[in-house]
Design a protein around this motif. Sequence first.
Motif, PDB file in Angstrom:
ATOM      1  N   GLY A  14       0.945  -1.214   0.147  1.00  0.00           N
ATOM      2  CA  GLY A  14      -0.210   0.001  -0.004  1.00  0.00           C
ATOM      3  C   GLY A  14       0.568   1.157   0.091  1.00  0.00           C
ATOM      4  O   GLY A  14       0.406   2.419  -0.323  1.00  0.00           O
ATOM      5  N   SER A  30       0.704   3.136  -3.388  1.00  0.00           N
ATOM      6  CA  SER A  30      -0.551   3.958  -3.591  1.00  0.00           C
ATOM      7  C   SER A  30      -0.712   5.124  -2.795  1.00  0.00           C
ATOM      8  O   SER A  30      -1.154   6.176  -3.292  1.00  0.00           O
ATOM      9  N   THR A  31      -0.189   5.003  -1.588  1.00  0.00           N
ATOM     10  CA  THR A  31      -0.035   5.992  -0.475  1.00  0.00           C
ATOM     11  C   THR A  31       0.614   7.195  -1.072  1.00  0.00           C
ATOM     12  O   THR A  31       0.344   8.493  -1.111  1.00  0.00           O
ATOM     13  N   LYS A  79      -1.188   8.849  -3.938  1.00  0.00           N
ATOM     14  CA  LYS A  79      -2.152  10.072  -3.511  1.00  0.00           C
ATOM     15  C   LYS A  79      -1.421  11.236  -2.968  1.00  0.00           C
ATOM     16  O   LYS A  79      -1.943  12.335  -3.505  1.00  0.00           O
ATOM     17  N   GLU A  80      -0.392  10.952  -2.386  1.00  0.00           N
ATOM     18  CA  GLU A  80       0.263  12.493  -1.908  1.00  0.00           C
ATOM     19  C   GLU A  80       0.822  13.276  -3.427  1.00  0.00           C
ATOM     20  O   GLU A  80       0.781  14.264  -3.127  1.00  0.00           O
ATOM     21  N   SER A  85     -10.374  16.065  -5.352  1.00  0.00           N
ATOM     22  CA  SER A  85     -10.250  15.028  -4.457  1.00  0.00           C
ATOM     23  C   SER A  85     -10.987  13.578  -4.933  1.00  0.00           C
ATOM     24  O   SER A  85     -10.813  12.686  -4.595  1.00  0.00           O
ATOM     25  N   ARG A 112      -9.380  10.194  -5.256  1.00  0.00           N
ATOM     26  CA  ARG A 112      -9.711   8.993  -4.567  1.00  0.00           C
ATOM     27  C   ARG A 112     -10.083   7.716  -5.425  1.00  0.00           C
ATOM     28  O   ARG A 112      -9.545   6.639  -4.990  1.00  0.00           O
ATOM     29  N   ALA A 151      -6.609   6.544  -6.374  1.00  0.00           N
ATOM     30  CA  ALA A 151      -5.985   5.744  -5.267  1.00  0.00           C
ATOM     31  C   ALA A 151      -6.573   4.498  -5.059  1.00  0.00           C
ATOM     32  O   ALA A 151      -5.801   3.441  -4.538  1.00  0.00           O
ATOM     33  N   ILE A 152      -7.901   4.401  -5.091  1.00  0.00           N
ATOM     34  CA  ILE A 152      -8.515   3.070  -4.883  1.00  0.00           C
ATOM     35  C   ILE A 152      -8.189   2.182  -5.880  1.00  0.00           C
ATOM     36  O   ILE A 152      -7.611   0.785  -5.466  1.00  0.00           O
ATOM     37  N   TYR A 201      -4.531   1.148  -5.232  1.00  0.00           N
ATOM     38  CA  TYR A 201      -4.092   0.209  -4.230  1.00  0.00           C
ATOM     39  C   TYR A 201      -4.656  -1.291  -4.578  1.00  0.00           C
ATOM     40  O   TYR A 201      -3.960  -2.146  -3.882  1.00  0.00           O
ATOM     41  N   GLU A 202      -5.777  -1.313  -5.135  1.00  0.00           N
ATOM     42  CA  GLU A 202      -6.313  -2.726  -5.471  1.00  0.00           C
ATOM     43  C   GLU A 202      -5.235  -3.304  -6.550  1.00  0.00           C
ATOM     44  O   GLU A 202      -4.715  -4.541  -6.149  1.00  0.00           O
ATOM     45  N   ASN A 259     -13.468  -3.792  -8.888  1.00  0.00           N
ATOM     46  CA  ASN A 259     -13.350  -2.336  -8.423  1.00  0.00           C
ATOM     47  C   ASN A 259     -12.640  -1.395  -8.982  1.00  0.00           C
ATOM     48  O   ASN A 259     -12.699  -0.179  -9.163  1.00  0.00           O
ATOM     49  N   LYS A 318     -14.423  -0.226 -11.990  1.00  0.00           N
ATOM     50  CA  LYS A 318     -15.547   0.693 -11.447  1.00  0.00           C
ATOM     51  C   LYS A 318     -15.099   1.920 -11.230  1.00  0.00           C
ATOM     52  O   LYS A 318     -15.492   3.088 -11.637  1.00  0.00           O
TER      53      LYS A 318
END
Lengths: 120, 148
Positions: B22, B25-26, B29-30, B39, B43, B46-47, B50-51, B116, B119
């Motif tokens: 993770g 991905s973190t 995002k930063e 945002s 998001r 990032a999702i 992360y997946e 996801n 999606k």
Amino acid sequence: MTLKEIKKLLQAEVIYGIDKLEEEIQWAGGSDLMSDVLAFGKPGILLLTGLTNAQSIRTANIIDAKAIVYVRGKKPDKEGIKLAREKEIPILSTKYMMYTACGLLFSHGLPGVSKIQNNK
Amino acid sequence: MSTENGLSKRFEITGGDFGKAGEVSTKIKEILQEIGIDSTIIRRTAIATYEAEMNVVMYAKKAELTLHLTPTKISIRVYDDGPGIENIEVAMQEGFSTATDEMREMGFGAGLGLPNIKKNADRFKISSTPGKGTALDITIYLNQAGKK
Ligand SMILES: Nc1ncnc2c1ncn2[C@@H]1O[C@H](COP(=O)(O)OP(=O)(O)OP(=O)(O)O)[C@@H](O)[C@H]1O
Ligand SMILES: [Mg+2]
């Protein structure tokens, strides 16, 4: 509902974020499964979970969760707390089990994030 | 690394390393937050990232992830050299998972990750060669007018 009210209702201990208790929480969700949280979480969610590993906090950060409540007296390890501090995600710990913690919040007016899908 | 066409960054993801799972991905995002991207778009990116990262950690040995940002879109490419996916159509179904008990204890393995990603992405391509690896191509448009 503010984090402060949530802390009181759940008789929770604040592990990180004592200065953030005025934050307003709109909705909550409870799961130990991060797969579910990633798929169904909404931004600003209060996450109740029994999973205390680093992924619980990373997941919360990824989905823009507002705060985490660990149930059944659980607490993340040092590494997790460090991450929460970096990402400024308040962390609470309650002795209540998942069902009771969620029930208490729900019955006091904090809605969940679930949508009922009718299979049409 | 900045180029005229935008921003390109390369990351490595190490399979099996749950402690670090993770982190990439973190970081992404930063980076997007620093640039000041919307945002909701951050998001979604990032999702999806992360997946994809969790899948590499769980199923592959290592992967290269590249983030490419232009004025119109964010592209994430993840190439891993894992075992590959036998049947992509089946893997894309909600609920299909070959996760182990260890992965489930980590909070994953519900078979929701790939659907996801789809999606959250505006465009999603997945290709895989059993025995060689898997490649994901995720695109999210910055200008969401007329998009999802
Ligand atoms: N990079 C990959 N390499 C090899 N197999 C993969 C890869 N990504 C996914 N798979 C296979 O596809 C299945 C479905 O992946 P998906 O991400 O949808 O669910 P999951 O990872 O099992 O659970 P979740 O994502 O909900 O934690 C996996 O169980 C695995 O068998
Ligand atoms: Mg997955």
